[in-house]
Every structure is written in structure tokens, then in C-alpha cells.
Design a protein around this motif. Structure first.
Motif, PDB file in Angstrom:
ATOM      1  N   PRO A   2       0.818  -1.219   0.000  1.00 57.41           N
ATOM      2  CA  PRO A   2       0.000   0.000   0.000  1.00 57.41           C
ATOM      3  C   PRO A   2       0.852   1.270   0.000  1.00 57.41           C
ATOM      4  O   PRO A   2       1.898   1.328   0.653  1.00 57.41           O
ATOM      5  N   ILE A   3       0.411   2.287  -0.712  1.00 55.50           N
ATOM      6  CA  ILE A   3       1.114   3.568  -0.779  1.00 55.50           C
ATOM      7  C   ILE A   3       1.193   4.229   0.599  1.00 55.50           C
ATOM      8  O   ILE A   3       2.086   5.042   0.873  1.00 55.50           O
ATOM      9  N   ALA A   4       0.265   3.872   1.497  1.00 63.04           N
ATOM     10  CA  ALA A   4       0.273   4.447   2.842  1.00 63.04           C
ATOM     11  C   ALA A   4       1.581   4.158   3.581  1.00 63.04           C
ATOM     12  O   ALA A   4       2.000   4.928   4.456  1.00 63.04           O
ATOM     13  N   LEU A   5       2.253   3.064   3.218  1.00 62.20           N
ATOM     14  CA  LEU A   5       3.514   2.724   3.872  1.00 62.20           C
ATOM     15  C   LEU A   5       4.590   3.777   3.596  1.00 62.20           C
ATOM     16  O   LEU A   5       5.540   3.914   4.371  1.00 62.20           O
ATOM     17  N   ILE A  10       8.696   7.774   5.390  1.00 62.93           N
ATOM     18  CA  ILE A  10       9.213   9.155   5.460  1.00 62.93           C
ATOM     19  C   ILE A  10       9.465   9.543   6.916  1.00 62.93           C
ATOM     20  O   ILE A  10      10.495  10.127   7.261  1.00 62.93           O
ATOM     21  N   GLY A  11       8.508   9.222   7.784  1.00 66.10           N
ATOM     22  CA  GLY A  11       8.698   9.495   9.205  1.00 66.10           C
ATOM     23  C   GLY A  11       9.902   8.759   9.754  1.00 66.10           C
ATOM     24  O   GLY A  11      10.704   9.328  10.512  1.00 66.10           O
ATOM     25  N   ALA A  12      10.062   7.492   9.366  1.00 65.65           N
ATOM     26  CA  ALA A  12      11.200   6.702   9.829  1.00 65.65           C
ATOM     27  C   ALA A  12      12.514   7.276   9.312  1.00 65.65           C
ATOM     28  O   ALA A  12      13.538   7.259  10.011  1.00 65.65           O
ATOM     29  N   PHE A  13      12.496   7.807   8.090  1.00 68.22           N
ATOM     30  CA  PHE A  13      13.695   8.424   7.510  1.00 68.22           C
ATOM     31  C   PHE A  13      14.125   9.633   8.346  1.00 68.22           C
ATOM     32  O   PHE A  13      15.310   9.798   8.656  1.00 68.22           O
ATOM     33  N   GLY A  14      13.168  10.468   8.709  1.00 70.37           N
ATOM     34  CA  GLY A  14      13.485  11.629   9.534  1.00 70.37           C
ATOM     35  C   GLY A  14      14.030  11.224  10.895  1.00 70.37           C
ATOM     36  O   GLY A  14      15.019  11.796  11.379  1.00 70.37           O
ATOM     37  N   ARG A 125       2.695  -9.274   6.634  1.00 67.04           N
ATOM     38  CA  ARG A 125       2.848  -8.308   7.719  1.00 67.04           C
ATOM     39  C   ARG A 125       4.302  -7.945   7.996  1.00 67.04           C
ATOM     40  O   ARG A 125       4.631  -6.770   8.189  1.00 67.04           O
ATOM     41  N   ALA A 126       5.185  -8.919   8.044  1.00 70.50           N
ATOM     42  CA  ALA A 126       6.593  -8.611   8.288  1.00 70.50           C
ATOM     43  C   ALA A 126       7.170  -7.784   7.145  1.00 70.50           C
ATOM     44  O   ALA A 126       7.983  -6.883   7.364  1.00 70.50           O
ATOM     45  N   LYS A 127       6.755  -8.085   5.928  1.00 73.77           N
ATOM     46  CA  LYS A 127       7.214  -7.316   4.770  1.00 73.77           C
ATOM     47  C   LYS A 127       6.760  -5.865   4.882  1.00 73.77           C
ATOM     48  O   LYS A 127       7.515  -4.928   4.584  1.00 73.77           O
ATOM     49  N   ALA A 128       5.517  -5.657   5.320  1.00 75.26           N
ATOM     50  CA  ALA A 128       4.997  -4.299   5.480  1.00 75.26           C
ATOM     51  C   ALA A 128       5.776  -3.540   6.550  1.00 75.26           C
ATOM     52  O   ALA A 128       6.111  -2.364   6.381  1.00 75.26           O
ATOM     53  N   VAL A 129       6.087  -4.215   7.659  1.00 75.99           N
ATOM     54  CA  VAL A 129       6.880  -3.585   8.722  1.00 75.99           C
ATOM     55  C   VAL A 129       8.259  -3.216   8.187  1.00 75.99           C
ATOM     56  O   VAL A 129       8.794  -2.140   8.482  1.00 75.99           O
ATOM     57  N   SER A 130       8.848  -4.102   7.371  1.00 74.51           N
ATOM     58  CA  SER A 130      10.173  -3.814   6.821  1.00 74.51           C
ATOM     59  C   SER A 130      10.145  -2.621   5.880  1.00 74.51           C
ATOM     60  O   SER A 130      11.141  -1.892   5.764  1.00 74.51           O
ATOM     61  N   MET A 131       9.018  -2.382   5.204  1.00 73.86           N
ATOM     62  CA  MET A 131       8.913  -1.216   4.329  1.00 73.86           C
ATOM     63  C   MET A 131       8.926   0.071   5.142  1.00 73.86           C
ATOM     64  O   MET A 131       9.463   1.092   4.703  1.00 73.86           O
ATOM     65  N   MET A 132       8.327   0.062   6.327  1.00 77.79           N
ATOM     66  CA  MET A 132       8.413   1.231   7.199  1.00 77.79           C
ATOM     67  C   MET A 132       9.857   1.439   7.655  1.00 77.79           C
ATOM     68  O   MET A 132      10.391   2.560   7.593  1.00 77.79           O
ATOM     69  N   PHE A 133      10.511   0.359   8.074  1.00 78.61           N
ATOM     70  CA  PHE A 133      11.894   0.461   8.539  1.00 78.61           C
ATOM     71  C   PHE A 133      12.870   0.759   7.415  1.00 78.61           C
ATOM     72  O   PHE A 133      14.030   1.099   7.671  1.00 78.61           O
ATOM     73  N   VAL A 175      -1.340  12.516   6.961  1.00 74.97           N
ATOM     74  CA  VAL A 175      -2.694  13.061   6.774  1.00 74.97           C
ATOM     75  C   VAL A 175      -3.287  12.582   5.459  1.00 74.97           C
ATOM     76  O   VAL A 175      -4.452  12.187   5.387  1.00 74.97           O
ATOM     77  N   LYS A 176      -2.483  12.598   4.392  1.00 77.90           N
ATOM     78  CA  LYS A 176      -2.975  12.298   3.050  1.00 77.90           C
ATOM     79  C   LYS A 176      -3.098  10.800   2.778  1.00 77.90           C
ATOM     80  O   LYS A 176      -4.071  10.356   2.146  1.00 77.90           O
ATOM     81  N   LEU A 177      -2.130  10.011   3.246  1.00 73.45           N
ATOM     82  CA  LEU A 177      -2.024   8.626   2.784  1.00 73.45           C
ATOM     83  C   LEU A 177      -2.529   7.577   3.770  1.00 73.45           C
ATOM     84  O   LEU A 177      -3.010   6.515   3.339  1.00 73.45           O
ATOM     85  N   ILE A 178      -2.398   7.832   5.061  1.00 76.99           N
ATOM     86  CA  ILE A 178      -2.831   6.821   6.041  1.00 76.99           C
ATOM     87  C   ILE A 178      -4.349   6.845   6.140  1.00 76.99           C
ATOM     88  O   ILE A 178      -4.935   7.895   6.408  1.00 76.99           O
TER      89      ILE A 178
END
Length: 391
Positions: A2-5, A10-14, A125-133, A175-178
Motif C-alpha cells: 500500500p502507498i500508505a507505507l 518518510i517518518g522513519a527516515f526523519g 505483515r513482516a514485509k509491510a513492517v520492513s517497508m516502514m523500517f 494526513v494524506k495517505l494513512i
């Protein structure tokens, strides 16, 4: 995926950039505040303490908020903390504002991991978590080197001003994606705390603390290893650290995919590989080529563990995953402290600059041993479950 990831990444990058770039601009910050570099090191400690304190505290206080609201609140606090730090008049205020910037770190990742898992089917689910990280690991490849360069050329305040802008971009993306996240059903602080009554939750936190502590025991002292042992020019260290960051990115993505297929067997392999690579590093640290290849491999093996453990602890938390998910970040920072302390201890004891790799390998073996015990408990629990009787 999902694009929401993307918003979570971005938050994790900051967050990853602000956590690690401080090491790169420490000399400039120390000079500006008129303090020694060891004293300026409290700016790193202040952030780490904020993570350890904030992860459980803010998650507990916001237990009844929707997770989207939680993410927005944490990223707003992150942005505020970095803005104030960029404007700090002296060292004392700087430490306080770094502590403030660190408070939302663990709570953001805890809520983010739960949201990421909810956006995909169970097998991803683990793949989705890894996309955030992925944002966190990319910070080591892109954010930290560029932030360090900006700090050296323009000033450290510009670096953290840009970090604050990244925070604003993350807020807009959330705000836009989640998608709208309703309040967690039957959410309560008592329910979240009850997850800590499960032995497997504590085993998971121990695996993170000791297994991942091996990574920090080595990487905390990788710069003197590369310059004084391998013989690299200090000017090349940034590129080598970026190489380690590429390894972390690959390991994070690989770990997410392997965890969705076979979580515990993959975790055993990752911890064994980490112990092996750190052991080999005691030899390859004396060679330029060998050292470069090995820190790349340490990044891969070490950061395979992240999405595995984030997924594992959410599984073991049952219906109350938020607080234990945030506690993983406290465990990672505890691992940082333990690894760095023990690595420094053996150097101070006269065992040499490569000795932290032996410490790291030992910690990883300890993490593997704890994982093995946790796996045995898994099998016993499965054997004790009643077999359904055919109708």
C-alpha cells in the motif's frame, strides 16, 4: 504494498537521520556551544534517554487515541523537538531539546508497526513492517551522509532545520495517505500492560537487547577500526558507513520477506550469521577490502533481525500490541547502550580495537540461545493445544 507505507517510511527516515547524524556533526556542535566533544556527547545520550522513556510512557498515555492520531501527534512532537534543538542557545537547552526529540521515537515506530501490519494480509505483515523500517535504513545511506556534509559546510543548525522539514513532510503524508484508523477496540492501559505478563514477550525483548547488542558493540567503534586497524583515510569513512547502510537496507528488506515465510527459522539463521560475521571481522579488520566487505555483511545480518522481532513481539502480545511494539524500540536503544559500553570496556582493558567484534559475536550467540529457548516454548505450547475432534 500500500502507498500508505510511504508515509511511515518518510517518518522513519526523519527519525533515523536525527538519531545518527548527531555523531557526524558533533565537532561543529561542540565548537558552537563552546564545550568539549565528550561533553557534546550528552546530546547523543539525551536523545537515547528520550527514546527509552518516551516509548512506553507516550504509548501508555495515548492508548485510547486512534493510531493515525497517534502517528500525527508523535511526528508533531518530533518536528517540534528538532526545531527547538536547531535554535538552542547553549548545551543545556540542546540536551533538553534532544531528549524532547527522542521521546516520540519508539511510540511512532510502535504505532507505525501496528498500522503497517493492519494494511496488508496476514502473510505480508513482516514485509509491510520492513517497508516502514526501510526509511530508517535509508537514513544511514542518504540522510546521515548528506546531513553531515550540510553541517560541515553550512552549520549543524541547518542540518536539524532540514530534519524538522522532513518531519513536516511526514505529517502531510500521514494526513494524506494513512487511512482513517478508528480507536482500538476495548483499548485500555491495563490491557496493554497485561501483554507483559506473557513470558514470550520478555524473551522477544531479551533477544533484541542481546542479539542486536552485538551490532552496536562492533559498529560503535567501527571508525577507529577502519582508520587505525584497516588503514583507511578518515575522509573515506563516510563512504564506508554508507556501504554499511546499504547492507542494512538489504538486510531489512530480506528480513521482512523471510519472516513472512518462516519467522523463527529465519531468526535463528540471522543471529547465527551475525555472530559468524562479527567473529570473522576480528580477522578481516586488518584488511581494507576485507573490512569493507565485512561491515557490509554486518549491516545485512544485523538488520534482518529488526522486522523479524517487531513482527514476533506483536504476535506474542495478542490483542494488545501497541505498548510492547513500542517497547521494542526501548530494547533496541538498550542494546545500543550495552553493546557500546561492553565494546568500550574491552578496548579500555587493553584488548585492542578489534576486541569489540568478539564482544559482539558473544552477544549475538547469547541472543541466539534465548531465541532457541523461545522456540522450544513455542513447540510446547503447540503440543498442549487440544486437537479438534471431527464432527
Amino acid at each position: 504494498m500500500p502507498i500508505a507505507l510511504l508515509a511511515l517510511a518518510i517518518g522513519a527516515f526523519g527519525i533515523g537521520t536525527t538519531e545518527f547524524v548527531m555523531m557526524g556533526v558533533l565537532p561543529q556542535t561542540a565548537a558552537d556551544f563552546g564545550v568539549s566533544i565528550p561533553s557534546a556527547g550528552y546530546l547523543i545520550t539525551g536523545y537515547a534517554l528520550g527514546v527509552v522513556v518516551g516509548a512506553p510512557l507516550l504509548t501508555a498515555l495515548a492508548v485510547k487515541l486512534s493510531r493515525k492520531t497517534m502517528l500525527l501527534a508523535m511526528m508533531s512532537l518530533f518536528t517540534l523537538g528538532n526545531t527547538l534543538f536547531a535554535l538552542s542557545p547553549n548545551q543545556e537547552f540542546g540536551v533538553a531539546f534532544r531528549f524532547l526529540a527522542g521521546l516520540p521515537h519508539g511510540a511512532f515506530f510502535g504505532a507505525g508497526a501496528v498500522v503497517a501490519s493492519s494494511l496488508v494480509k496476514p502473510g505480508d505483515r513482516a514485509k509491510a513492517v520492513s517497508m516502514m523500517f526501510l526509511g530508517l535504513t535509508l537514513a544511514n545511506v542518504v540522510g546521515v551522509p548528506l546531513g553531515t556534509l550540510l553541517g560541515q559546510q553550512v552549520g549543524w543548525r541547518a542540518t536539524f532545520g532540514v530534519v524538522a522539514l522532513i518531519g513536516l513532510v511526514a505529517i502531510a503524508a500521514i494526513v494524506k495517505l494513512i487511512p482513517h484508523q478508528g480507536r482500538p477496540e476495548q483499548a485500555s492501559l491495563r490491557g496493554e500492560l497485561s501483554a507483559f505478563l506473557r513470558p514470550q514477550v520478555w524473551f522477544a525483548l531479551a533477544i533484541v537487547t542481546f542479539g542486536f547488542g552485538g551490532v552496536f558493540a562492533s559498529l560503535s567503534y567501527v571508525t577507529p577500526m577502519l582508520t587505525d586497524v584497516a588503514g583507511y583515510d578518515p575522509a573515506n569513512v563516510t563512504l564506508l558507513l554508507a556501504l554499511a547502510g546499504v547492507g542494512m537496507t538489504i538486510g531489512n528488506l530480506l528480513g521482512g520477506r523471510l519472516a513472512d515465510k518462516a519467522l523463527m527459522p529465519s531468526l535463528y539463521v540471522a543471529l547465527f550469521a551475525l555472530a559468524l560475521v562479527l567473529g570473522i571481522f576480528t580477522i578481516t579488520a586488518h584488511s581494507k577490502v576485507g573490512a569493507a566487505i565485512t561491515i557490509f555483511a554486518v549491516g545485512i545480518a544485523g538488520f534482518m533481525i529488526g522486522p523479524m522481532m517487531q513482527t514476533r513481539i506483536m504476535q506474542k502480545a495478542g490483542g494488545s500490541p501497541s505498548l510492547v511494539s513500542a517497547a521494542v524500540q526501548s530494547a533496541f536503544n538498550t542494546a545500543n547502550s550495552i553493546g557500546a559500553y561492553l565494546g568500550g570496556l574491552v578496548i579500555a582493558g587493553g584488548l585492542g580495537l578489534v576486541a569489540p567484534n568478539v564482544v559482539g559475536a558473544t552477544l549475538s550467540v547469547l541472543g541466539l540461545s534465548i531465541a532457541a529457548v523461545s522456540g522450544v516454548l513455542d513447540r510446547r505450547e503447540q503440543q498442549q493445544q487440544p486437537v479438534p475432534v471431527p464432527a
